[in-house]
Design an enzyme around this catalytic site. Structure first.
Site, PDB file in Angstrom:
ATOM      1  N   CYS A  46       0.885  -1.171   0.115  1.00 29.82           N
ATOM      2  CA  CYS A  46      -0.047   0.120  -0.064  1.00 29.82           C
ATOM      3  C   CYS A  46       1.001   1.209  -0.049  1.00 29.82           C
ATOM      4  O   CYS A  46       0.385   2.201  -0.633  1.00 29.82           O
ATOM      5  CB  CYS A  46      -1.086   0.091   1.171  1.00 29.82           C
ATOM      6  SG  CYS A  46      -2.129  -1.316   1.220  1.00 29.82           S
ATOM      7  N   THR A  47       2.001   1.207   0.690  1.00 34.00           N
ATOM      8  CA  THR A  47       3.056   2.186   0.905  1.00 34.00           C
ATOM      9  C   THR A  47       3.608   2.434  -0.661  1.00 34.00           C
ATOM     10  O   THR A  47       3.425   3.932  -1.072  1.00 34.00           O
ATOM     11  CB  THR A  47       4.039   2.041   1.704  1.00 34.00           C
ATOM     12  OG1 THR A  47       3.389   2.168   3.097  1.00 34.00           O
ATOM     13  CG2 THR A  47       5.094   2.985   1.740  1.00 34.00           C
TER      14      THR A  47
END
Length: 150
Positions: A46-47
């Site tokens: 997600c980062t």
């Protein structure tokens, strides 16, 4: 999970980013909007997904497109995450309450997990879904594939 279909009218929504700014889909009439769903903040894929949106902010802008990162994380978490990641231009919005309502409207909410799947949904300037791709949870979306879809 059955994502919204290409050609469908995109459901309007109002959500807040971590800094208290309201993000309303209909405010972007005339622009393309990329809704980039990520399951949960503070995770590695997600980062990388949200950093890719920020790094390519100018490429999106050149194609009259606004990219928005969405998840069910609470707004304070989104604020802290955006700050840690130095994401300043790409809105990271909270679909926290009612939990995953917008993700449900777009067919990307995973009831059994309590969060959205990983998906990119591109909406044209008239509010019609133009492109949809759902990814396995652990797969990083290819930013170049998204830019080509624009």
């Amino acid at each position: 999970m059955k994502a919204i279909q290409v050609g469908s009218k995109a459901p309007d929504f109002i959500l807040q980013d971590g800094f208290g700014k309201e993000i309303r889909l209909s405010d972007y009439c005339g622009k393309q909007v990329l809704l980039s769903w990520h399951p949960l903040a503070w995770t590695s894929v997600c980062t990388d997904q949200m950093r890719a949106l920020e790094v390519h902010f100018d490429a999106f802008a050149a194609k009259n497109t606004v990219a928005i990162g969405l998840s069910v994380d609470a707004a304070p978490s989104k604020k802290a995450w955006a700050t840690v990641l130095s994401i300043e231009k790409t809105p990271l919005v909270s679909d926290f309450w009612p939990q995953g309502k917008v993700a449900q409207d777009y067919g990307v909410f995973m009831e059994n997990h309590g969060f959205s799947g990983r998906a990119n949904i591109l909406i044209d300037g008239e509010g019609i879904v133009k492109w949809v791709k759902v990814y396995p949870l652990g797969e990083l979306p290819d930013i170049h594939e998204i830019l080509e879809a624009l």
